[in-house]
Structure formats: C-alpha cells, structure tokens
Design a protein around this motif. Structure first.
Motif, PDB file in Angstrom:
ATOM      1  N   ALA A  94     -31.688 -23.058  33.684  1.00  0.00           N
ATOM      2  CA  ALA A  94     -33.031 -23.588  33.918  1.00  0.00           C
ATOM      3  C   ALA A  94     -34.070 -22.493  33.697  1.00  0.00           C
ATOM      4  CB  ALA A  94     -33.143 -24.165  35.327  1.00  0.00           C
ATOM      5  N   GLY A  95     -33.749 -21.273  34.126  1.00  0.00           N
ATOM      6  CA  GLY A  95     -34.656 -20.148  33.915  1.00  0.00           C
ATOM      7  C   GLY A  95     -34.861 -19.895  32.429  1.00  0.00           C
ATOM      8  N   PHE A  96     -33.771 -19.932  31.709  1.00  0.00           N
ATOM      9  CA  PHE A  96     -33.808 -19.737  30.255  1.00  0.00           C
ATOM     10  C   PHE A  96     -34.665 -20.819  29.588  1.00  0.00           C
ATOM     11  CE2 PHE A  96     -31.972 -20.972  26.181  1.00  0.00           C
ATOM     12  CZ  PHE A  96     -31.988 -19.780  25.483  1.00  0.00           C
ATOM     13  N   LEU A  97     -34.446 -22.079  30.002  1.00  0.00           N
ATOM     14  CA  LEU A  97     -35.201 -23.173  29.393  1.00  0.00           C
ATOM     15  C   LEU A  97     -36.685 -23.064  29.693  1.00  0.00           C
ATOM     16  CD1 LEU A  97     -32.904 -26.286  29.847  1.00  0.00           C
ATOM     17  CD2 LEU A  97     -33.404 -25.008  27.764  1.00  0.00           C
ATOM     18  N   GLN A  98     -36.999 -22.626  30.919  1.00  0.00           N
ATOM     19  CA  GLN A  98     -38.400 -22.509  31.288  1.00  0.00           C
ATOM     20  C   GLN A  98     -39.088 -21.456  30.411  1.00  0.00           C
ATOM     21  OE1 GLN A  98     -39.023 -21.855  35.561  1.00  0.00           O
ATOM     22  NE2 GLN A  98     -39.606 -23.992  35.598  1.00  0.00           N
ATOM     23  N   LYS A  99     -38.346 -20.388  30.145  1.00  0.00           N
ATOM     24  CA  LYS A  99     -38.889 -19.293  29.343  1.00  0.00           C
ATOM     25  C   LYS A  99     -39.141 -19.754  27.899  1.00  0.00           C
ATOM     26  CE  LYS A  99     -37.709 -14.432  28.986  1.00  0.00           C
ATOM     27  NZ  LYS A  99     -36.563 -13.528  29.142  1.00  0.00           N
ATOM     28  N   PHE A 100     -38.243 -20.612  27.405  1.00  0.00           N
ATOM     29  CA  PHE A 100     -38.344 -21.009  25.999  1.00  0.00           C
ATOM     30  C   PHE A 100     -38.888 -22.421  25.834  1.00  0.00           C
ATOM     31  CE2 PHE A 100     -35.225 -17.638  26.134  1.00  0.00           C
ATOM     32  CZ  PHE A 100     -35.673 -16.818  25.102  1.00  0.00           C
ATOM     33  N   ARG A 101     -39.594 -22.884  26.854  1.00  0.00           N
ATOM     34  CA  ARG A 101     -40.078 -24.254  26.812  1.00  0.00           C
ATOM     35  C   ARG A 101     -40.988 -24.497  25.614  1.00  0.00           C
ATOM     36  NH1 ARG A 101     -42.681 -26.085  32.237  1.00  0.00           N
ATOM     37  NH2 ARG A 101     -43.295 -23.943  31.888  1.00  0.00           N
ATOM     38  N   SER A 103     -40.740 -23.099  22.781  1.00  0.00           N
ATOM     39  CA  SER A 103     -40.043 -22.902  21.513  1.00  0.00           C
ATOM     40  C   SER A 103     -39.813 -24.227  20.795  1.00  0.00           C
ATOM     41  CB  SER A 103     -38.705 -22.208  21.778  1.00  0.00           C
ATOM     42  OG  SER A 103     -37.723 -22.679  20.891  1.00  0.00           O
ATOM     43  N   LYS A 104     -40.125 -24.249  19.508  1.00  0.00           N
ATOM     44  CA  LYS A 104     -39.946 -25.485  18.742  1.00  0.00           C
ATOM     45  C   LYS A 104     -38.473 -25.814  18.588  1.00  0.00           C
ATOM     46  CE  LYS A 104     -44.253 -25.560  16.253  1.00  0.00           C
ATOM     47  NZ  LYS A 104     -44.767 -24.175  16.217  1.00  0.00           N
ATOM     48  N   ASP A 107     -37.247 -27.455  21.730  1.00  0.00           N
ATOM     49  CA  ASP A 107     -37.821 -28.791  21.751  1.00  0.00           C
ATOM     50  C   ASP A 107     -37.071 -29.715  20.792  1.00  0.00           C
ATOM     51  OD1 ASP A 107     -39.984 -30.550  22.676  1.00  0.00           O
ATOM     52  OD2 ASP A 107     -40.485 -30.613  20.537  1.00  0.00           O
ATOM     53  N   ALA A 108     -36.744 -29.202  19.591  1.00  0.00           N
ATOM     54  CA  ALA A 108     -36.033 -30.013  18.596  1.00  0.00           C
ATOM     55  C   ALA A 108     -34.650 -30.398  19.113  1.00  0.00           C
ATOM     56  CB  ALA A 108     -35.914 -29.233  17.288  1.00  0.00           C
ATOM     57  N   VAL A 109     -33.956 -29.416  19.728  1.00  0.00           N
ATOM     58  CA  VAL A 109     -32.617 -29.694  20.253  1.00  0.00           C
ATOM     59  C   VAL A 109     -32.702 -30.800  21.313  1.00  0.00           C
ATOM     60  CG1 VAL A 109     -30.743 -28.741  21.632  1.00  0.00           C
ATOM     61  CG2 VAL A 109     -31.653 -27.432  19.712  1.00  0.00           C
ATOM     62  N   PHE A 110     -33.709 -30.714  22.190  1.00  0.00           N
ATOM     63  CA  PHE A 110     -33.812 -31.730  23.240  1.00  0.00           C
ATOM     64  C   PHE A 110     -34.214 -33.093  22.698  1.00  0.00           C
ATOM     65  CE2 PHE A 110     -33.334 -28.346  26.287  1.00  0.00           C
ATOM     66  CZ  PHE A 110     -32.589 -28.998  27.257  1.00  0.00           C
TER      67      PHE A 110
ATOM     68  N   PHE B 189     -31.740 -30.447  16.148  1.00  0.00           N
ATOM     69  CA  PHE B 189     -32.196 -29.220  15.502  1.00  0.00           C
ATOM     70  C   PHE B 189     -32.400 -29.439  14.005  1.00  0.00           C
ATOM     71  CE2 PHE B 189     -31.113 -25.285  13.234  1.00  0.00           C
ATOM     72  CZ  PHE B 189     -32.171 -24.497  13.672  1.00  0.00           C
ATOM     73  N   LEU B 190     -31.408 -30.131  13.377  1.00  0.00           N
ATOM     74  CA  LEU B 190     -31.497 -30.365  11.932  1.00  0.00           C
ATOM     75  C   LEU B 190     -32.665 -31.285  11.588  1.00  0.00           C
ATOM     76  CD1 LEU B 190     -27.721 -30.787  11.025  1.00  0.00           C
ATOM     77  CD2 LEU B 190     -29.187 -28.797  10.644  1.00  0.00           C
ATOM     78  N   LEU B 191     -32.884 -32.305  12.437  1.00  0.00           N
ATOM     79  CA  LEU B 191     -33.934 -33.277  12.148  1.00  0.00           C
ATOM     80  C   LEU B 191     -35.322 -32.705  12.362  1.00  0.00           C
ATOM     81  CD1 LEU B 191     -32.733 -36.674  13.674  1.00  0.00           C
ATOM     82  CD2 LEU B 191     -33.150 -36.148  11.273  1.00  0.00           C
ATOM     83  N   TYR B 192     -35.487 -31.992  13.496  1.00  0.00           N
ATOM     84  CA  TYR B 192     -36.846 -31.608  13.883  1.00  0.00           C
ATOM     85  C   TYR B 192     -37.086 -30.110  13.833  1.00  0.00           C
ATOM     86  CZ  TYR B 192     -36.519 -36.277  15.895  1.00  0.00           C
ATOM     87  OH  TYR B 192     -36.315 -37.608  16.089  1.00  0.00           O
ATOM     88  N   GLY B 193     -35.985 -29.323  13.781  1.00  0.00           N
ATOM     89  CA  GLY B 193     -36.123 -27.875  13.936  1.00  0.00           C
ATOM     90  C   GLY B 193     -36.930 -27.220  12.838  1.00  0.00           C
TER      91      GLY B 193
END
Lengths: 187, 201
Positions: A94-101, A103-104, A107-110, B189-193
């Motif tokens: 959660a700390g890591f995610l907060q730091k990289f919130r 990050s595109k 965001d893309a992975v989520f 990642f592939l779609l939006y990254g």
C-alpha cells in the motif's frame, strides 16, 4: 513453547495461503499431521463451525484451532499469527502504491486489474450460487435440480435490495431475515 | 468519536456481518466503508480485492489492512485488521468452549442455508454496483468476460485432481485467481501503458 509455536505456525499459513479462507485448508491439514494438535476429523468440525458462524472463514479457522490447542491465549495468538504477514505485506504494498499513485504505468495496470477483480468476485459468487441454489448428482449422475426454496429466497432478496425502498436497509438485515426464514421453513 | 476507535469498531461490524469467505464481506464493506464512512470508493475496493487476491494472506484480512492503512497509515492498518478478527475471537471461542456440536444443530443448518441464499443475492448486487464503475468501456468488458469464463471454467473442471496430467496442472495454474490477476495487469499495461494518461476514465 506452545504459544510461540502456534503463532509461528499460523504466521506460516498467513504467509503461504493466497486467496480466500478455503486456501488455508491444505496448510491446516498439513499442520495437523505434523504437530498432532488436531486430527482430520477435528478439522472437518472446525471447517463446519467456521462456515456457519460470523466472521471471515480463514480467521475463524485460526481462532478455532488455536483455542482447541491452547485455550483462549492460543486462540488469540493463532489469530494474530495468521494476520501478521498480511499486515506487513499489505502495508509495504500500500505504501508503494501510494508513492506511485501518479504513475501512468501503475494506473494502466490497475485499469486492467479492475475488470478482472470484478470478474473474480462474480466467479466466486457464481460458485457459491451453484453450491447453494442447485443440487448436482443426487439419484442419477449428471443430473441437477434447483433447490426452489433457496432460489426463491435469493431472488426475493435480490429484487428487494435493488428495486424496492428496502434497498436502504443494511445488508445484514437481509441476512438476519434470511436466517429466520431458513430456520422457520427448514431449508 | 476517536478515529482509531471508529476504524476498529467499523471493521468489527464488518467482521460480524460476514458469513463465509472474504467475498461475502464485500456488500458489508460497500455499505459501511464506501457509503457510510467514505473511506474508500467502489473502484478502490476492487483494487484491494485484486491485490489481496495475489498477495500472501487471506483476502478479508488483506482488504481490511489496505483500507485502514490508506485512511490512517500503519496504526490504521493494524487497527482495522484487529477489528475484523475481533468478533471471530469472541464468537468462535464461545462456540468452541460450549457448543462444539454447533454446526450439527438442525436449526443452525436451516438458518445457514437461508443465509447462504441471501449472501448469493448480496454478492450479485455488489458485483452489479462494482461493474458500474469498473466496466465502462469495451476493453474492460472484454477482460471481465475472459477472466470470468476462465475462472468459472477452472472451478468447474477441477484440473488439480491429477486426472488431466501435466496439461491439467498448466490449466489449473492458468485459471487460478492470482495468475488471472497478474495477466489482467499485463493486459492493462499493454492497452493503456504506452499512451498518455486519461484513457478509459
């Protein structure tokens, strides 16, 4: 000492069991065999009790095993053992995610994770539905029959909580009502 | 009310209202944490379930830690987790001490059958709510359908019984929740990254 051992045995379960409460069962079977704290028959009772009482199943199992093995302190330590790895790992993530919130990439992975997560919840719901609403097997193999009382109750709850003013009620009100209906009509 | 006490108490409530695995707590979380307290959104809940699915520990505990941490840092994560396990400690200890045949009592079994039927409806309603915020475009719906099909197929086919040999082992892995989550992350990642932000919002 048994308390220390209980804590670490359950910390191990918490660390290696990934997923829902059912994921803990193979680890508990193994624990029973290695430590002699409980037999497979005991474990079956523990699973049944954990499923039929409030609280997440995995937590209930840890508490039950801990209590049977070393009383109330055992119950507390087994439960704390189970949750300690989660607390450590999730706080790091959660700390890591907060730091990289921002990050595109994250965001893309989520963006990909969210529909998948929704699907897995739907799949879990379907598998509960399958075990609760239909009977598979029975007299002949490859037959299945609807359990009509359960189907009707399920449909009624669904309609009430989505399409009627009753949707303002707390979900537990529906659970309580369903428990009473189940008990009265002998589901 | 003290914020930390509020966290503990709210998650204790979630613990009491959960019957079954971690998924059964979703409807309660939506009501208590999203709608009443505003500590998380529906989207964040799906994120937590996704991460909780493929990290060590049971989902219910992972989700509680996640929400508590996001709201009030490390003490928040610890207190939310202690809150969610607290009712289990009391209830299970009481039952193990006095009613070890609890699960065999006919009334309990009938009531539980009723509860389970309601839980199916509650989960269905929750998924529909989540879907509103997570399935907004074609790609998301495609990922949803693929994962749903694979997950259901994996559960029904029981590949891990050994009856299917090495192929079964491979299929069992492919249809496991953790692997599906990781694959979906790669697809995202592939779609939006590669594009500039703001897609799919």
């Amino acid at each position: 000492m048994i308390f220390v051992r209980l804590f670490f045995e359950f910390a191990k379960v918490g660390l290696f069991a990934v997923g829902g409460g059912l994921a803990t069962i193979p680890f508990l079977q193994d624990m029973g065999v290695r430590t002699g704290w409980f037999t497979n028959a005991d474990l079956t009772t523990m699973i049944a009790v954990s499923e039929s009482t409030p609280g997440p199943m995995g937590v209930n199992m840890a508490t039950y095993v801990g209590f049977q093995t070393a009383g109330l302190p055992g119950a507390v330590l087994a439960t704390l053992g189970l949750v300690t790895p989660s607390i450590l790992v999730i706080i790091i993530i959660a700390g890591f995610l907060q730091k990289f919130r921002q990050s595109k990439t994250v965001d893309a992975v989520f963006q990909g994770l969210r529909p998948a997560s929704t699907a897995l919840i739907a799949a879990a719901g379907l598998s509960v539905a399958l075990s609760v609403l239909v009977t598979v097997g029975g007299t002949a193999e490859h037959t299945f029959a609807f359990r009509w009382p359960a189907v009707i109750l399920c449909a009624a709850v669904f309609v009430c909580m989505r399409y009627t003013p009753l949707k303002k009620l707390h979900p537990v009100a529906f659970i309580a009502a369903a428990a009473v209906i189940g008990a009265v009509f002998q589901f | 009310m003290n914020i930390y006490f509020d966290l503990f108490l709210t998650f204790a409530k979630v613990g009491v209202c959960t019957f079954g695995g971690g998924y059964a707590m979703l409807p309660i979380l939506q009501r208590e944490v999203v709608e009443k307290k505003g500590w998380a959104t529906d989207e964040e809940l799906t994120d937590y379930f996704a991460v909780g699915q493929c990290t060590p520990g049971i989902i219910a505990v992972n989700t509680a830690t996640f929400i508590g941490y996001k709201y009030k840092g490390i003490p928040g994560g610890v207190l939310a987790t202690l809150g969610v396990v607290f009712p289990s400690l009391i209830i299970i200890t009481a039952i193990a001490a006095f009613l070890s045949n609890f699960a065999d009592i006919p009334v309990v079994q009938h009531a539980l059958a009723g509860i389970n039927a309601a839980v199916v409806a509650l989960i269905a309603a929750s998924v529909m709510k989540l879907g509103k915020s997570t399935l907004k475009n074609g790609a998301a719906i495609a990922v949803f359908l693929c994962v749903l099909a694979l997950a259901v197929f994996g559960r029904l086919a029981n590949f891990d019984t050994g009856a299917y040999g090495a192929l079964g082992t491979a299929l069992d892995m492919l249809t496991s929740p953790a692997v599906l989550i990781v694959l979906a992350g790669v697809v995202g990642f592939l779609l939006y990254g590669g594009r500039k932000g703001g897609e799919g919002k």
